[in-house]
Design an enzyme around this catalytic site. Structure first.
Site, mmCIF file in Angstrom:
data_model
loop_
_atom_site.group_PDB
_atom_site.id
_atom_site.type_symbol
_atom_site.label_atom_id
_atom_site.label_comp_id
_atom_site.label_asym_id
_atom_site.label_seq_id
_atom_site.Cartn_x
_atom_site.Cartn_y
_atom_site.Cartn_z
ATOM 1 N N CYS A 165 0.803 -1.227 0.000
ATOM 2 C CA CYS A 165 0.000 0.000 0.000
ATOM 3 C C CYS A 165 0.837 1.277 0.000
ATOM 4 O O CYS A 165 0.308 2.362 -0.235
ATOM 5 C CB CYS A 165 -0.944 0.001 1.201
ATOM 6 S SG CYS A 165 -2.010 -1.459 1.263
ATOM 7 N N HIS A 171 -3.622 6.911 1.853
ATOM 8 C CA HIS A 171 -3.989 5.583 1.380
ATOM 9 C C HIS A 171 -5.358 5.233 1.936
ATOM 10 O O HIS A 171 -5.629 5.386 3.132
ATOM 11 C CB HIS A 171 -2.943 4.573 1.830
ATOM 12 C CG HIS A 171 -3.401 3.154 1.749
ATOM 13 N ND1 HIS A 171 -3.940 2.607 0.602
ATOM 14 C CD2 HIS A 171 -3.408 2.157 2.685
ATOM 15 C CE1 HIS A 171 -4.258 1.343 0.835
ATOM 16 N NE2 HIS A 171 -3.949 1.047 2.093
ATOM 17 N N ASN A 175 -10.182 -0.890 -0.022
ATOM 18 C CA ASN A 175 -8.728 -0.758 -0.001
ATOM 19 C C ASN A 175 -8.157 -1.369 -1.275
ATOM 20 O O ASN A 175 -8.141 -2.586 -1.436
ATOM 21 C CB ASN A 175 -8.167 -1.467 1.242
ATOM 22 C CG ASN A 175 -6.661 -1.382 1.352
ATOM 23 O OD1 ASN A 175 -5.957 -1.067 0.406
ATOM 24 N ND2 ASN A 175 -6.155 -1.690 2.537
#
Length: 407
Positions: A182, A333, A363
């Site tokens: 990520c 993020h 996500n």
């Protein structure tokens, strides 16, 4: 000719290093800075044809000494792509013990997109990159470097060269993958800036793309509710130092945190044919292996994020010499809305200055920041000249922040 360091030299003159005696230090932002120059510098690996001094001597065989050229870099285009298959919280409630309210309350997620059918990660990356190039008004032939930030490539050996080919980059520019989960996209931005400032590259394509749905245990409601698939891309271009749009960065990793978030290699439970032949070599040949599903300790990841991310952003702001009040947008993020809200609160960012599209996509790992940026730009929320504090964080553990200006 080019020496081992990548600098170009002439057989009849001393090398770059022996002719230029400029003390160089690494600045707090991570860029190379000369003590004699107040601006960031570029150590060019471009051909020395620009290094010929036509005015220094009447002799065509004499060359001027190579010089350091200040250079900046800026983001000039963005694009994104998502799979066509939409999976809602209600859809997940049909396969695991959960419901829409339970998921939305704890994560902020309502829907996610999942690769299926003829979709591929390379296909999504190419679509996102094409849109970014179109916005930037840069043709594929002018791309000098392709950085594919992903932890889930379609090919074990990397996806970037496939993207380079699909885009039609006829000059065979360098293309390689960056694996940092990520945090990948932020590290891609840093890498692009370093290639531009220190390698003479002009146009760098940075892509964040992941298909974590292929590594999710769809019977585990603690993780399957979180992840989706997507791709996002930006074009980073060299510019005059006065127009520099990447002000600073702050990057870290902590391997001790791997136990909280990983997808480890696991051996097959069945030996291959070669390993059942009674060989005296013991454990050779090795068993075939694959990757496990994502293993995550949500509470520990939350603690890590809300502690380290604000510190990283504050460090990046300090290196840029900017107060938090100078930031137009906070772009994190997109992992969990609770994390986003907690970080924004600690940094005193009001909700109206925080970019979030988590509810629609979940996500998406390395894709989440460029995906959210692209939507914010195309909707008119982010405008040219706006300054953005962005931060990625995740498996590794890795985390990094950058202070950037849009166009």
């Amino acid at each position: 000719m080019a020496n081992a360091s990548g600098f170009f030299t002439h057989p009849s003159i001393p090398t770059f290093r022996s002719r230029i005696h400029v003390p160089i230090r690494v600045s707090g932002s991570g860029f190379c800075v000369s003590n004699r120059f107040s601006k960031r510098v570029l150590c060019s690996s471009v051909s020395s044809i620009d290094g010929v001094d036509k005015h220094a001597s009447s002799s065509p065989s004499e060359y001027r000494r190579p010089r350091l050229v200040p250079s900046g870099c800026k983001l000039i285009g963005c694009g994104s792509a998502v799979p066509s298959l939409l999976i809602s919280n209600d859809d997940l409630a049909k396969i695991v013990d959960t419901n829409d309210e339970w998921i939305a309350t704890r994560t902020g997620i309502r829907n996610r997109r999942v690769v299926s059918g003829k979709d591929s990660l390379v296909g999504l990356a190419v679509e996102a990159a094409t849109k970014a190039l179109e916005m930037a008004e840069v043709v594929p032939e002018d791309i000098d470097l392709v950085l594919m930030c992903t932890s889930t490539p379609d090919d074990l050996f990397g996806a970037a060269p496939q993207i380079q080919k699909a885009l039609g980059c006829t000059k065979n520019p360098l293309a390689y993958d960056i694996t940092a989960a990520c945090s990948g996209f932020v590290l891609g931005l840093v890498s692009a800036a370093c290639h531009i400032r220190g390698g003479g590259f002009k146009n760098v394509l940075v892509i964040g793309a992941d298909s974590l749905s292929r590594f999710v245990d769809w019977t585990d409601r603690g993780t399957c509710i979180l992840f989706g698939d997507a791709a996002g891309a930006v074009v980073v271009q060299a510019c005059d130092i006065e127009d520099d749009g990447l002000f600073s960065f702050d990057v870290h990793s902590d391997g001790d945190g791997r136990r909280h978030l990983n997808a480890s290699v696991k051996e097959s439970q069945i030996n291959g044919a070669l390993s059942s032949n009674g060989s005296a070599l013991g454990d050779f040949p090795p068993k075939q292996s694959s990757y496990s599903c994502i293993q995550m300790n949500g509470k520990e990841v939350f603690r890590f994020a809300v502690k380290c991310v604000p510190q990283s952003i504050e460090s990046a702001l300090q290196k840029a010499g900017l107060p938090a009040s100078a930031i137009d947008w906070l772009l994190l993020h997109q992992a969990n809305q609770r994390i986003i809200d907690s970080v924004a609160t600690r940094l005193h960012f009001p909700p109206e200055r925080v970019i979030s599209n988590l509810a629609n996509y979940g996500n998406t790992s390395a894709a989440s920041i460029p995906l959210a940026l692209d939507e914010a730009v195309r909707s008119g929320k982010v405008k040219p000249g706006h300054t953005i504090a962005t931060s990625g964080f995740g498996a590794g553990l890795t985390w990094g922040s950058a202070i950037i200006r849009w166009r």
